[in-house]
Design a protein around this motif. Structure first.
Motif, PDB file in Angstrom:
ATOM      1  N   ILE A 104      23.838  23.841  -8.621  1.00 27.66           N
ATOM      2  CA  ILE A 104      23.320  24.995  -9.369  1.00 27.66           C
ATOM      3  C   ILE A 104      21.917  24.702  -9.889  1.00 27.66           C
ATOM      4  O   ILE A 104      20.990  25.501  -9.707  1.00 27.66           O
ATOM      5  N   LEU A 105      21.740  23.552 -10.526  1.00 27.44           N
ATOM      6  CA  LEU A 105      20.435  23.197 -11.080  1.00 27.44           C
ATOM      7  C   LEU A 105      19.385  23.060  -9.978  1.00 27.44           C
ATOM      8  O   LEU A 105      18.270  23.569 -10.102  1.00 27.44           O
ATOM      9  N   GLY A 106      19.751  22.402  -8.887  1.00 23.76           N
ATOM     10  CA  GLY A 106      18.822  22.234  -7.774  1.00 23.76           C
ATOM     11  C   GLY A 106      18.447  23.549  -7.123  1.00 23.76           C
ATOM     12  O   GLY A 106      17.299  23.775  -6.752  1.00 23.76           O
ATOM     13  N   LEU A 107      19.406  24.446  -7.001  1.00 25.60           N
ATOM     14  CA  LEU A 107      19.134  25.747  -6.390  1.00 25.60           C
ATOM     15  C   LEU A 107      18.216  26.590  -7.270  1.00 25.60           C
ATOM     16  O   LEU A 107      17.241  27.172  -6.784  1.00 25.60           O
ATOM     17  N   VAL A 108      18.484  26.625  -8.562  1.00 25.63           N
ATOM     18  CA  VAL A 108      17.614  27.382  -9.481  1.00 25.63           C
ATOM     19  C   VAL A 108      16.207  26.790  -9.486  1.00 25.63           C
ATOM     20  O   VAL A 108      15.213  27.517  -9.414  1.00 25.63           O
ATOM     21  N   TYR A 109      16.130  25.477  -9.533  1.00 24.16           N
ATOM     22  CA  TYR A 109      14.833  24.804  -9.564  1.00 24.16           C
ATOM     23  C   TYR A 109      14.057  25.047  -8.269  1.00 24.16           C
ATOM     24  O   TYR A 109      12.877  25.409  -8.292  1.00 24.16           O
ATOM     25  N   GLY A 112      13.189  28.809  -7.727  1.00 18.85           N
ATOM     26  CA  GLY A 112      12.147  29.179  -8.695  1.00 18.85           C
ATOM     27  C   GLY A 112      10.776  28.660  -8.284  1.00 18.85           C
ATOM     28  O   GLY A 112       9.777  29.384  -8.352  1.00 18.85           O
ATOM     29  N   LEU A 113      10.720  27.417  -7.831  1.00 16.12           N
ATOM     30  CA  LEU A 113       9.441  26.854  -7.402  1.00 16.12           C
ATOM     31  C   LEU A 113       8.924  27.561  -6.149  1.00 16.12           C
ATOM     32  O   LEU A 113       7.732  27.843  -6.038  1.00 16.12           O
ATOM     33  N   MET A 114       9.813  27.859  -5.225  1.00 17.24           N
ATOM     34  CA  MET A 114       9.370  28.568  -4.020  1.00 17.24           C
ATOM     35  C   MET A 114       8.863  29.970  -4.349  1.00 17.24           C
ATOM     36  O   MET A 114       7.883  30.430  -3.757  1.00 17.24           O
ATOM     37  N   LEU A 115       9.507  30.649  -5.289  1.00 17.24           N
ATOM     38  CA  LEU A 115       9.028  31.972  -5.688  1.00 17.24           C
ATOM     39  C   LEU A 115       7.676  31.876  -6.390  1.00 17.24           C
ATOM     40  O   LEU A 115       6.819  32.751  -6.221  1.00 17.24           O
ATOM     41  N   LEU A 117       5.452  29.803  -5.634  1.00 18.83           N
ATOM     42  CA  LEU A 117       4.512  29.553  -4.548  1.00 18.83           C
ATOM     43  C   LEU A 117       4.392  30.742  -3.597  1.00 18.83           C
ATOM     44  O   LEU A 117       3.838  30.615  -2.514  1.00 18.83           O
ATOM     45  N   HIS A 118       4.942  31.877  -4.018  1.00 16.17           N
ATOM     46  CA  HIS A 118       4.868  33.144  -3.274  1.00 16.17           C
ATOM     47  C   HIS A 118       5.601  33.102  -1.929  1.00 16.17           C
ATOM     48  O   HIS A 118       5.154  33.703  -0.965  1.00 16.17           O
ATOM     49  N   ILE A 119       6.710  32.401  -1.883  1.00 17.58           N
ATOM     50  CA  ILE A 119       7.568  32.427  -0.709  1.00 17.58           C
ATOM     51  C   ILE A 119       8.605  33.520  -0.944  1.00 17.58           C
ATOM     52  O   ILE A 119       9.184  33.603  -2.020  1.00 17.58           O
ATOM     53  N   HIS A 120       8.820  34.358   0.048  1.00 21.40           N
ATOM     54  CA  HIS A 120       9.732  35.487  -0.108  1.00 21.40           C
ATOM     55  C   HIS A 120      11.152  35.000  -0.353  1.00 21.40           C
ATOM     56  O   HIS A 120      11.586  33.974   0.166  1.00 21.40           O
ATOM     57  N   LEU A 121      11.889  35.782  -1.139  1.00 20.84           N
ATOM     58  CA  LEU A 121      13.267  35.430  -1.481  1.00 20.84           C
ATOM     59  C   LEU A 121      14.149  35.340  -0.241  1.00 20.84           C
ATOM     60  O   LEU A 121      15.078  34.536  -0.191  1.00 20.84           O
ATOM     61  N   VAL A 122      13.846  36.135   0.783  1.00 22.24           N
ATOM     62  CA  VAL A 122      14.625  36.116   2.027  1.00 22.24           C
ATOM     63  C   VAL A 122      14.540  34.743   2.694  1.00 22.24           C
ATOM     64  O   VAL A 122      15.493  34.298   3.321  1.00 22.24           O
ATOM     65  N   ILE A 123      13.430  34.058   2.527  1.00 18.46           N
ATOM     66  CA  ILE A 123      13.267  32.715   3.083  1.00 18.46           C
ATOM     67  C   ILE A 123      13.697  31.664   2.063  1.00 18.46           C
ATOM     68  O   ILE A 123      14.349  30.671   2.411  1.00 18.46           O
ATOM     69  N   ALA A 124      13.355  31.852   0.798  1.00 18.58           N
ATOM     70  CA  ALA A 124      13.621  30.856  -0.240  1.00 18.58           C
ATOM     71  C   ALA A 124      15.114  30.621  -0.449  1.00 18.58           C
ATOM     72  O   ALA A 124      15.535  29.471  -0.632  1.00 18.58           O
ATOM     73  N   LEU A 125      15.906  31.669  -0.438  1.00 20.07           N
ATOM     74  CA  LEU A 125      17.347  31.520  -0.702  1.00 20.07           C
ATOM     75  C   LEU A 125      18.068  30.692   0.360  1.00 20.07           C
ATOM     76  O   LEU A 125      18.733  29.708   0.018  1.00 20.07           O
ATOM     77  N   PRO A 126      17.946  31.014   1.652  1.00 18.16           N
ATOM     78  CA  PRO A 126      18.658  30.167   2.625  1.00 18.16           C
ATOM     79  C   PRO A 126      18.096  28.748   2.729  1.00 18.16           C
ATOM     80  O   PRO A 126      18.864  27.793   2.868  1.00 18.16           O
ATOM     81  N   VAL A 127      16.780  28.602   2.614  1.00 19.65           N
ATOM     82  CA  VAL A 127      16.201  27.262   2.669  1.00 19.65           C
ATOM     83  C   VAL A 127      16.675  26.442   1.469  1.00 19.65           C
ATOM     84  O   VAL A 127      17.056  25.280   1.606  1.00 19.65           O
ATOM     85  N   GLY A 128      16.666  27.049   0.280  1.00 19.15           N
ATOM     86  CA  GLY A 128      17.146  26.360  -0.913  1.00 19.15           C
ATOM     87  C   GLY A 128      18.609  25.958  -0.789  1.00 19.15           C
ATOM     88  O   GLY A 128      18.979  24.831  -1.141  1.00 19.15           O
ATOM     89  N   LEU A 129      19.434  26.868  -0.304  1.00 18.60           N
ATOM     90  CA  LEU A 129      20.862  26.559  -0.123  1.00 18.60           C
ATOM     91  C   LEU A 129      21.067  25.417   0.864  1.00 18.60           C
ATOM     92  O   LEU A 129      21.842  24.485   0.594  1.00 18.60           O
ATOM     93  N   ILE A 130      20.384  25.461   1.991  1.00 21.06           N
ATOM     94  CA  ILE A 130      20.548  24.424   3.007  1.00 21.06           C
ATOM     95  C   ILE A 130      20.086  23.067   2.475  1.00 21.06           C
ATOM     96  O   ILE A 130      20.771  22.054   2.634  1.00 21.06           O
ATOM     97  N   VAL A 131      18.938  23.047   1.816  1.00 25.18           N
ATOM     98  CA  VAL A 131      18.394  21.777   1.322  1.00 25.18           C
ATOM     99  C   VAL A 131      19.283  21.195   0.224  1.00 25.18           C
ATOM    100  O   VAL A 131      19.636  20.004   0.260  1.00 25.18           O
ATOM    101  N   ILE A 132      19.659  21.994  -0.753  1.00 26.24           N
ATOM    102  CA  ILE A 132      20.433  21.471  -1.882  1.00 26.24           C
ATOM    103  C   ILE A 132      21.834  21.055  -1.459  1.00 26.24           C
ATOM    104  O   ILE A 132      22.307  19.963  -1.817  1.00 26.24           O
ATOM    105  N   LEU A 133      22.517  21.880  -0.688  1.00 28.77           N
ATOM    106  CA  LEU A 133      23.850  21.490  -0.232  1.00 28.77           C
ATOM    107  C   LEU A 133      23.784  20.323   0.743  1.00 28.77           C
ATOM    108  O   LEU A 133      24.667  19.460   0.754  1.00 28.77           O
ATOM    109  N   GLY A 134      22.736  20.264   1.550  1.00 27.31           N
ATOM    110  CA  GLY A 134      22.547  19.126   2.446  1.00 27.31           C
ATOM    111  C   GLY A 134      22.326  17.832   1.667  1.00 27.31           C
ATOM    112  O   GLY A 134      22.900  16.791   1.992  1.00 27.31           O
TER     113      GLY A 134
END
Length: 156
Positions: A104-109, A112-115, A117-134
């Protein structure tokens, strides 16, 4: 922002000495040739040596300007906000990680940082999920370092 090399070298030299000192405080493991203090000591020695090199380079420059120069940040609020977000994230993680958990903390962090940096939520959400769960999986299953899962029950 620009920090003079003399000051940067001095700060990292002090930190390198601190790493070496604290590494020597680690208890020895009976029956081993090299104890748990070996790698932190080597890292501290390298940090000390390289920081002295940075400090000497800073002393050799002909022009000694101000120790801090923040004029380069004028009008660049996004970079400042991202830097503050990064430092605040580390501080929050130190105290809240056992309670909230890494996913949870890693995903929010991360999102939030990707947003910021102006990365769209459509890209930020799956990338964040894959990286943090990985990362959670790699630390738990491969490295045997259990990161706090918090309230989320994870299959591993």
């Amino acid at each position: 922002m620009r920090i003079d090399d003399r000051l940067t070298g001095l700060i990292f030299a002090v930190l390198g000495c601190g790493v070496i000192f604290l590494a020597q405080q680690l208890p020895a493991v009976p029956g081993t040739t090299f104890g748990p203090n070996l790698m932190p000591t080597l890292i501290g020695i390298a940090m000390l040596g390289l920081s002295i090199r940075i400090m000497i380079t800073g002393l050799r420059t002909a022009h000694h300007g101000p120790w801090f120069d923040i004029s380069a940040w004028h009008g660049r609020t996004r970079g400042i906000i991202c830097a503050i977000w990064t430092m605040a994230g580390v501080l929050v993680a130190i105290y809240a990680l056992p309670v909230i958990g890494f996913p949870i903390l890693g995903l929010v962090y991360t999102i939030g940082l990707m947003l910021l940096l102006h990365i769209h939520l459509v890209i930020a959400l799956p990338v964040g999920l894959i990286v943090i769960l990985g990362l959670q999986y790699v630390f738990a299953q491969i490295l045997y370092v259990p990161l706090s899962a918090g309230p989320l029950p994870l299959p591993w």
